[in-house]
Design an enzyme around this catalytic site. Structure first.
Site, PDB file in Angstrom:
ATOM      1  N   TYR A  56      68.770  98.227  47.629  1.00  0.00           N
ATOM      2  CA  TYR A  56      68.081  97.739  48.785  1.00  0.00           C
ATOM      3  C   TYR A  56      67.600  96.757  48.586  1.00  0.00           C
ATOM      4  O   TYR A  56      66.439  96.126  48.078  1.00  0.00           O
ATOM      5  CB  TYR A  56      66.853  98.761  49.030  1.00  0.00           C
ATOM      6  CG  TYR A  56      67.438 100.026  49.444  1.00  0.00           C
ATOM      7  CD1 TYR A  56      68.629 100.564  49.505  1.00  0.00           C
ATOM      8  CD2 TYR A  56      66.390 101.166  48.951  1.00  0.00           C
ATOM      9  CE1 TYR A  56      69.039 101.975  49.841  1.00  0.00           C
ATOM     10  CE2 TYR A  56      66.784 102.523  49.244  1.00  0.00           C
ATOM     11  CZ  TYR A  56      68.073 102.982  49.675  1.00  0.00           C
ATOM     12  OH  TYR A  56      68.523 104.022  49.707  1.00  0.00           O
ATOM     13  N   HIS A 124      73.685 107.408  42.995  1.00  0.00           N
ATOM     14  CA  HIS A 124      73.511 107.219  44.703  1.00  0.00           C
ATOM     15  C   HIS A 124      74.627 107.692  45.380  1.00  0.00           C
ATOM     16  O   HIS A 124      74.886 107.911  46.372  1.00  0.00           O
ATOM     17  CB  HIS A 124      73.157 105.480  44.798  1.00  0.00           C
ATOM     18  CG  HIS A 124      72.656 105.222  46.158  1.00  0.00           C
ATOM     19  ND1 HIS A 124      71.973 104.189  46.657  1.00  0.00           N
ATOM     20  CD2 HIS A 124      72.474 106.088  47.221  1.00  0.00           C
ATOM     21  CE1 HIS A 124      71.522 104.188  47.839  1.00  0.00           C
ATOM     22  NE2 HIS A 124      71.727 105.293  48.267  1.00  0.00           N
ATOM     23  N   SER A 204      67.117 110.197  56.165  1.00  0.00           N
ATOM     24  CA  SER A 204      67.385 110.158  57.639  1.00  0.00           C
ATOM     25  C   SER A 204      66.971 111.314  58.663  1.00  0.00           C
ATOM     26  O   SER A 204      67.863 111.712  59.374  1.00  0.00           O
ATOM     27  CB  SER A 204      68.684 109.515  57.983  1.00  0.00           C
ATOM     28  OG  SER A 204      68.973 108.366  57.360  1.00  0.00           O
ATOM     29  N   PRO A 205      66.007 111.715  58.184  1.00  0.00           N
ATOM     30  CA  PRO A 205      65.496 113.052  58.992  1.00  0.00           C
ATOM     31  C   PRO A 205      65.297 112.768  60.490  1.00  0.00           C
ATOM     32  O   PRO A 205      65.190 113.805  61.282  1.00  0.00           O
ATOM     33  CB  PRO A 205      64.424 113.511  58.174  1.00  0.00           C
ATOM     34  CG  PRO A 205      63.744 112.319  57.893  1.00  0.00           C
ATOM     35  CD  PRO A 205      64.695 111.566  57.184  1.00  0.00           C
ATOM     36  N   LEU A 206      65.001 111.364  60.956  1.00  0.00           N
ATOM     37  CA  LEU A 206      64.980 111.225  62.389  1.00  0.00           C
ATOM     38  C   LEU A 206      66.214 110.579  63.095  1.00  0.00           C
ATOM     39  O   LEU A 206      66.282 110.080  63.955  1.00  0.00           O
ATOM     40  CB  LEU A 206      63.787 110.072  62.474  1.00  0.00           C
ATOM     41  CG  LEU A 206      62.405 110.673  61.999  1.00  0.00           C
ATOM     42  CD1 LEU A 206      61.606 109.581  61.859  1.00  0.00           C
ATOM     43  CD2 LEU A 206      62.083 111.833  63.055  1.00  0.00           C
ATOM     44  N   GLY A 207      67.487 110.886  62.382  1.00  0.00           N
ATOM     45  CA  GLY A 207      68.562 110.708  63.059  1.00  0.00           C
ATOM     46  C   GLY A 207      68.829 109.016  63.198  1.00  0.00           C
ATOM     47  O   GLY A 207      69.359 108.570  63.965  1.00  0.00           O
ATOM     48  N   ARG A 208      68.323 108.594  61.947  1.00  0.00           N
ATOM     49  CA  ARG A 208      68.363 106.883  62.001  1.00  0.00           C
ATOM     50  C   ARG A 208      67.451 106.443  63.295  1.00  0.00           C
ATOM     51  O   ARG A 208      67.726 105.122  63.747  1.00  0.00           O
ATOM     52  CB  ARG A 208      69.615 106.383  62.029  1.00  0.00           C
ATOM     53  CG  ARG A 208      70.238 106.931  60.550  1.00  0.00           C
ATOM     54  CD  ARG A 208      71.643 105.906  60.246  1.00  0.00           C
ATOM     55  NE  ARG A 208      72.480 106.658  59.192  1.00  0.00           N
ATOM     56  CZ  ARG A 208      71.873 106.446  58.135  1.00  0.00           C
ATOM     57  NH1 ARG A 208      71.159 105.599  57.630  1.00  0.00           N
ATOM     58  NH2 ARG A 208      72.681 106.946  57.150  1.00  0.00           N
ATOM     59  N   GLY A 209      66.505 107.152  63.628  1.00  0.00           N
ATOM     60  CA  GLY A 209      65.325 106.631  64.718  1.00  0.00           C
ATOM     61  C   GLY A 209      65.723 107.431  66.158  1.00  0.00           C
ATOM     62  O   GLY A 209      65.012 107.383  66.892  1.00  0.00           O
TER      63      GLY A 209
END
Length: 328
Positions: A56, A124, A204-209
């Protein structure tokens, strides 16, 4: 924020951690001042697991965390990762799971973080050219040496998880998981982590936003946001995915919460699952943290299963090159 066991090896942390990736990479412009404030606010709210990786930036995110909250080291567990070969000047190469690179990476991460120990150290991505036993065997040496406390692996297939765990007990397996990415329920990964007593860490539990309901078009994203080239954000796929978001929104309204909060609560209601939603802004952090207090009934869960069943999402999780590196 409630604390829970992350796996069965002894690590305890908040059920909802903080993914720090977007503060330094992939999601548009950096704002180190706001990111520093967000990291400190997370600790104030009881978020006790901060997740990063050497790639990152590269290195920028680890350095940010060290400078922003290094002085509060006793308040959080730190997770970082290695896999992509990165030179000291930041040039990226292929995935490298060799013992030699593992040692280079862990010692460099410790320097960048300004820390003596990494709480949770992940591979990773799996290197298809290096037996997993060699990579995990090298990582186990870092535990013996006190550089690392616990080991994890990311985006691995069930058989790879089993082989890794037999080499050195794993604390965590990290994989994308959300109402928009339910493959771990059918590909054996969740069954494997539950059987072996390994924490399943949903990124990514928010579906990448998308599941926040705030993205209507790829043009809403910054020019250098990697999601612009993401299959799920292309025009036809995006419209199909937004139709699912509308169903989630409708359920959220009946609960008096945002769709993002409902999506996070759903993840945290799954057996053996913890999560690391990412954000670089305090206002979104606070919204995400509040989701940990949402109680879902069996009827709520059934409605969400109907609104976003396995396989509902249009488009792959990553572009083609990225997909070749997952589930090995």
């Amino acid at each position: 924020m409630r604390t829970t066991a992350w796996g069965s090896q002894g690590l305890e942390a908040s059920i909802e951690g903080l993914g720090a990736m977007g503060m330094s990479a992939f999601y548009g412009d950096r704002d180190d001042e706001e990111s520093t404030a967000t990291l400190n606010r997370a600790l104030d709210l009881g978020v006790s697991l901060i997740d990063t990786a050497e790639i990152y930036g590269p290195f920028l995110n680890e350095q940010l965390i060290g400078s922003a909250i290094g002085h509060r080291r006793d308040e959080f567990a730190l997770a970082t990762k290695f896999a992509t070969h990165v030179s000291d000047d930041g040039e990226r190469g292929p995935v490298d799971g060799s013992p030699e690179y593992a040692r280079t990476a862990v010692e460099r991460s410790l320097r960048h973080l300004g820390m003596e120990t990494i709480d949770l150290y992940y591979l990773h991505r799996v290197d298809p050219d290096v037996p997993i036993e060699e990579t995990i065997g090298a990582m186990s040496e870092f535990v013996t040496e006190g550089k690392v406390r616990y080991l994890g692996i990311s985006e691995a297939a069930p058989e790879t998880i089993r082989r890794a765990h037999a080499t050195h007990p794993l604390t965590a397996v990290q994989t994308e998981y959300s109402l928009f990415a339910r493959e771990p329920e059918t590909n054996g990964v969740l069954d494997t982590t539950r059987e072996l007593g390994i924490a399943f860490v949903a990124y990514s539990p928010l579906g990448r936003g998308l599941l926040t309901g705030t993205i209507a078009s790829a043009t809403d994203l910054e020019d250098d946001d990697f999601r612009r080239n993401h299959p799920r954000f292309t025009d036809e796929n995006l419209q199909r995915n937004l139709a699912v978001v509308e169903k989630v929104k409708a359920i959220a309204e009946t609960k008096g919460v945002t769709p993002g909060q409902l999506a996070l609560a759903w993840v945290m209601h799954q057996e053996g699952v913890v999560t690391i939603p990412g954000t670089k802004r305090r206002k979104y952090l606070e919204e995400n943290v509040a989701a940990a207090d949402i109680e879902l009934t069996a009827d709520d869960l059934a409605q969400l299963d109907e609104a976003a069943p396995v396989g509902v999402t249009a488009g792959a999780r990553y572009p083609e090159a990225g997909m070749r590196a997952v589930h090995l």
